[in-house]
Design a protein around this motif. Structure first.
Motif, mmCIF file in Angstrom:
data_model
loop_
_atom_site.group_PDB
_atom_site.id
_atom_site.type_symbol
_atom_site.label_atom_id
_atom_site.label_comp_id
_atom_site.label_asym_id
_atom_site.label_seq_id
_atom_site.Cartn_x
_atom_site.Cartn_y
_atom_site.Cartn_z
ATOM 1 N N GLY A 58 1.536 -4.678 -10.687
ATOM 2 C CA GLY A 58 1.388 -5.942 -9.972
ATOM 3 C C GLY A 58 1.863 -7.113 -10.809
ATOM 4 N N LYS A 59 1.607 -7.046 -12.122
ATOM 5 C CA LYS A 59 2.045 -8.123 -13.019
ATOM 6 C C LYS A 59 3.568 -8.196 -13.098
ATOM 7 C CE LYS A 59 -2.174 -8.420 -15.674
ATOM 8 N NZ LYS A 59 -2.834 -8.417 -16.957
ATOM 9 N N PHE A 111 -10.711 -8.863 -7.253
ATOM 10 C CA PHE A 111 -9.421 -8.208 -7.448
ATOM 11 C C PHE A 111 -8.732 -8.723 -8.697
ATOM 12 C CE2 PHE A 111 -10.168 -8.576 -2.848
ATOM 13 C CZ PHE A 111 -10.207 -7.229 -2.513
ATOM 14 N N ARG A 112 -7.925 -7.842 -9.297
ATOM 15 C CA ARG A 112 -7.043 -8.224 -10.404
ATOM 16 C C ARG A 112 -5.762 -7.413 -10.278
ATOM 17 N NH1 ARG A 112 -11.466 -6.175 -14.016
ATOM 18 N NH2 ARG A 112 -11.374 -3.943 -13.740
ATOM 19 N N LEU A 167 -0.704 -2.129 -6.890
ATOM 20 C CA LEU A 167 -0.387 -3.462 -7.404
ATOM 21 C C LEU A 167 -1.618 -4.263 -7.802
ATOM 22 C CD1 LEU A 167 2.359 -4.243 -4.763
ATOM 23 C CD2 LEU A 167 2.720 -3.638 -7.164
ATOM 24 N N ILE A 168 -2.751 -3.987 -7.145
ATOM 25 C CA ILE A 168 -4.014 -4.624 -7.518
ATOM 26 C C ILE A 168 -5.095 -3.551 -7.586
ATOM 27 C CG2 ILE A 168 -3.395 -6.832 -6.450
ATOM 28 C CD1 ILE A 168 -5.438 -6.192 -4.197
ATOM 29 N N GLN A 187 -5.944 -4.031 0.854
ATOM 30 C CA GLN A 187 -5.963 -2.563 0.929
ATOM 31 C C GLN A 187 -4.560 -1.994 0.722
ATOM 32 O OE1 GLN A 187 -8.674 -0.581 0.809
ATOM 33 N NE2 GLN A 187 -9.647 -2.585 0.560
ATOM 34 N N LYS A 188 -3.558 -2.645 1.326
ATOM 35 C CA LYS A 188 -2.162 -2.223 1.131
ATOM 36 C C LYS A 188 -1.759 -2.354 -0.333
ATOM 37 C CE LYS A 188 -0.187 -3.337 5.662
ATOM 38 N NZ LYS A 188 0.735 -4.232 6.386
ATOM 39 N N LEU A 189 -2.154 -3.470 -0.952
ATOM 40 C CA LEU A 189 -1.795 -3.703 -2.349
ATOM 41 C C LEU A 189 -2.473 -2.699 -3.272
ATOM 42 C CD1 LEU A 189 -1.851 -7.624 -2.444
ATOM 43 C CD2 LEU A 189 0.164 -6.126 -2.436
#
Length: 158
Positions: free
Chosen positions: A99-100, A93-94, A78-79, A71-73
Motif C-alpha cells: 500500500g505504501k 486501518f494502516r 494494500l491495507i 474490504q477490497k483494499l
C-alpha cells in the motif's frame, strides 16, 4: 453572468481541467486502482488511527461505501486492519508495504502536477494567497453548515 456565478463556474472549470489533465497520468501509473481506493489509502497514510467513520467524513462517502472499499483494499493486500489493546470495539486501518508503494506513486504524481503548475503560483503574492484562502475557508464553512443542516433534516425524515 454575475461575479458569484463567474467564481463558481471558474472553480468548476479549473477543477475539471485539473482532473482531465491529471487523469491520464494517474490511470497509467495507478492502473488497476480506482480513485476512491487511492484516496482512501492516502487518508489512511496521512492520519493515524483511521477508521470507517473518519474516512467516510473526510471523503464525503457513506460508511457502507467505505466499508466496501476497505474490504477490497484488504483483499488486495494494500491495507490491514488493527485494534488497540484498550479498545477492542473500534477497527483501524494502516497501509501495508504494498500500500505504501501505491501511496508513494500517488504522491510523486502530485509533486509532478505541482511542478507543472508552479509557474502560475509563483506569480501570486502572499496577499492574493491570503485573500483566496480566506474566501475558501469562509465558503467551506458555509457548505459544512449546509451539509449539517441537511443531515439533520434527513435524520428527522427517517
Amino acid at each position: 453572468m454575475n461575479k458569484e456565478e463567474q467564481v463558481i463556474t471558474g472553480f468548476r472549470d479549473v477543477f475539471n481541467k485539473m482532473v482531465w489533465l491529471n487523469k491520464f497520468k494517474m490511470e497509467a501509473n495507478l492502473k488497476g486502482y480506482k480513485p476512491s481506493e487511492v484516496h482512501c489509502m492516502e487518508y489512511i497514510e496521512k492520519h493515524i488511527d483511521s477508521n470507517v467513520t473518519k474516512l467516510a467524513e473526510s471523503l464525503y462517502m457513506t460508511s457502507g461505501a467505505i466499508s466496501k472499499i476497505t474490504q477490497k483494499l484488504i483483499k488486495k493486500g494494500l491495507i490491514e486492519s488493527y485494534q488497540k489493546p484498550d479498545n477492542k470495539k473500534e477497527i483501524y486501518f494502516r497501509l501495508t508495504e504494498q500500500g505504501k508503494v501505491i501511496y508513494t506513486i500517488h504522491e510523486e504524481l502530485h509533486q509532478q502536477f505541482q511542478e507543472r503548475d508552479k509557474a502560475v503560483f509563483e506569480q501570486i503574492t502572499d496577499e492574493q494567497f491570503d485573500s483566496m484562502l480566506r474566501f475558501l475557508e469562509k465558503y467551506s464553512k458555509h457548505l459544512d453548515a449546509e451539509i449539517k443542516k441537511q443531515g439533520i433534516l434527513l435524520k428527522q425524515e427517517e
